[in-house]
Design a protein around this motif. Sequence first.
Motif, mmCIF file in Angstrom:
data_model
loop_
_atom_site.group_PDB
_atom_site.id
_atom_site.type_symbol
_atom_site.label_atom_id
_atom_site.label_comp_id
_atom_site.label_asym_id
_atom_site.label_seq_id
_atom_site.Cartn_x
_atom_site.Cartn_y
_atom_site.Cartn_z
ATOM 1 N N THR A 94 0.703 -1.174 0.148
ATOM 2 C CA THR A 94 0.052 -0.005 -0.261
ATOM 3 C C THR A 94 0.885 1.100 0.135
ATOM 4 O O THR A 94 1.878 1.351 0.364
ATOM 5 C CB THR A 94 -1.370 -0.020 1.302
ATOM 6 N N ASP A 129 -12.197 -8.517 -9.854
ATOM 7 C CA ASP A 129 -11.236 -7.492 -9.033
ATOM 8 C C ASP A 129 -11.393 -7.339 -7.704
ATOM 9 O O ASP A 129 -12.107 -8.140 -6.993
ATOM 10 C CB ASP A 129 -12.410 -6.794 -9.308
ATOM 11 N N GLY A 131 -11.157 -5.723 -4.744
ATOM 12 C CA GLY A 131 -12.357 -4.359 -4.419
ATOM 13 C C GLY A 131 -14.426 -5.295 -4.519
ATOM 14 O O GLY A 131 -15.191 -5.127 -3.456
ATOM 15 N N ASN A 132 -14.539 -6.221 -5.869
ATOM 16 C CA ASN A 132 -15.675 -6.681 -5.935
ATOM 17 C C ASN A 132 -16.220 -7.985 -5.138
ATOM 18 O O ASN A 132 -16.703 -7.908 -4.479
ATOM 19 C CB ASN A 132 -15.648 -7.283 -7.222
ATOM 20 N N GLY A 134 -14.765 -8.586 -2.353
ATOM 21 C CA GLY A 134 -13.884 -8.202 -0.986
ATOM 22 C C GLY A 134 -15.752 -7.645 -0.710
ATOM 23 O O GLY A 134 -15.769 -7.733 0.410
ATOM 24 N N THR A 135 -16.552 -6.425 -1.282
ATOM 25 C CA THR A 135 -17.420 -5.945 -1.118
ATOM 26 C C THR A 135 -18.122 -6.787 -1.286
ATOM 27 O O THR A 135 -19.564 -6.652 -0.668
ATOM 28 C CB THR A 135 -18.040 -5.048 -1.736
ATOM 29 N N ARG A 138 -18.177 -8.264 2.168
ATOM 30 C CA ARG A 138 -19.264 -7.980 2.910
ATOM 31 C C ARG A 138 -20.004 -7.957 3.096
ATOM 32 O O ARG A 138 -21.174 -7.809 4.130
ATOM 33 C CB ARG A 138 -18.136 -6.565 2.626
ATOM 34 N N LYS A 161 -5.082 -7.766 -1.335
ATOM 35 C CA LYS A 161 -5.640 -6.258 -1.331
ATOM 36 C C LYS A 161 -7.741 -7.048 -1.237
ATOM 37 O O LYS A 161 -8.584 -6.222 -1.165
ATOM 38 C CB LYS A 161 -5.863 -5.338 -2.924
ATOM 39 N N THR A 162 -8.005 -8.110 -2.049
ATOM 40 C CA THR A 162 -9.213 -8.508 -1.514
ATOM 41 C C THR A 162 -9.761 -8.904 0.233
ATOM 42 O O THR A 162 -10.374 -8.185 0.358
ATOM 43 C CB THR A 162 -8.661 -10.535 -2.077
ATOM 44 N N ARG A 164 -7.719 -6.849 1.788
ATOM 45 C CA ARG A 164 -8.038 -5.358 2.865
ATOM 46 C C ARG A 164 -10.039 -5.451 3.167
ATOM 47 O O ARG A 164 -10.525 -4.693 3.736
ATOM 48 C CB ARG A 164 -7.443 -4.787 1.928
ATOM 49 N N SER A 165 -10.374 -5.563 1.387
ATOM 50 C CA SER A 165 -11.646 -4.876 0.711
ATOM 51 C C SER A 165 -12.475 -5.806 1.954
ATOM 52 O O SER A 165 -13.745 -5.310 1.441
ATOM 53 C CB SER A 165 -11.149 -5.217 -0.659
ATOM 54 N N THR A 166 -12.086 -6.908 2.004
ATOM 55 C CA THR A 166 -13.654 -7.197 3.247
ATOM 56 C C THR A 166 -14.069 -7.154 4.931
ATOM 57 O O THR A 166 -14.541 -7.033 5.535
ATOM 58 C CB THR A 166 -12.736 -9.179 3.102
#
Length: 268
Positions: A94, A129, A131-132, A134-135, A138, A161-162, A164-166
């Motif tokens: 990061t 992705d 972010g997708n 992980g979201t 969530r 990255k995955t 973190r995004s969770t």
Amino acid sequence: MNPLHAQTIASPQNPRVKEWAGLLDKKNRERSGRFLIEGVHLVMEALKAGAQLDAVVFDTERGWPSELTPWTKDVPNLEIFAASPAVMAKCSDTDTVPPVFAIAAKPAVEPASLYRDGALVVVLDGLRDPGNVGTIIRSADAVGADAVVIGGGSVDLYNPKTVRSTMGSLFHLPVLQADLKELLPEAKQRGIRLVGTSLQADNSCFDHDWTGSTWLLLGNESNGISAELSSLTDANVWIPMRGQAESLNVAMAATVLLHEAMRQRYYA
């Protein structure tokens, strides 16, 4: 462990540091069965959930995050290290290096939760992705889904990255990686309904009955569910839209569908 007595590591060339930094690469995560958790919130969520942590490493200049103290003091075999900023930077991808990270063992996930009577499971086919993914994890956590299954061609679940995004939801429900070509036919044999999405579907997501055992299939950001897996679905639904947006991205669509499933199951 008392962080005041933590072992100190100053050099980025330390063998331990090289091993930790190596977990930024998928091949090393797969070989070791370990992955990185970055930031106070994620480390705390992992500790609260009882995840197996080998080590917690904090930045000597920023100091020990006191929020973690209640959750680390009774963890057996947990090592705590105080590391220089250079070490912290080497172990993160990061721009803003977190004040703490941990080394965790990949959890062993039993598939029993997938087949529970009335289970709601999210299945991801080729999502690239972080972010997708992980979201969606969530959102699955938020509605009380039973599990998330990540199929081949998708981003690595343990990519930093995955993770973190969770935002910690990775530690709240079973998330597993599997061969969907084997798993989906087995689910159908067990009487589970496989539901996909399609603009040509006859039913909107609000007309579909989500109360039975259901696996929601979500496909690649550009191409959707593969033709082979799409042929296995028992039903397809579409999401009504009144405005002029062409479509929702896959994570937004998943959130809408999962919340409708939750509404029918618990609030109807």
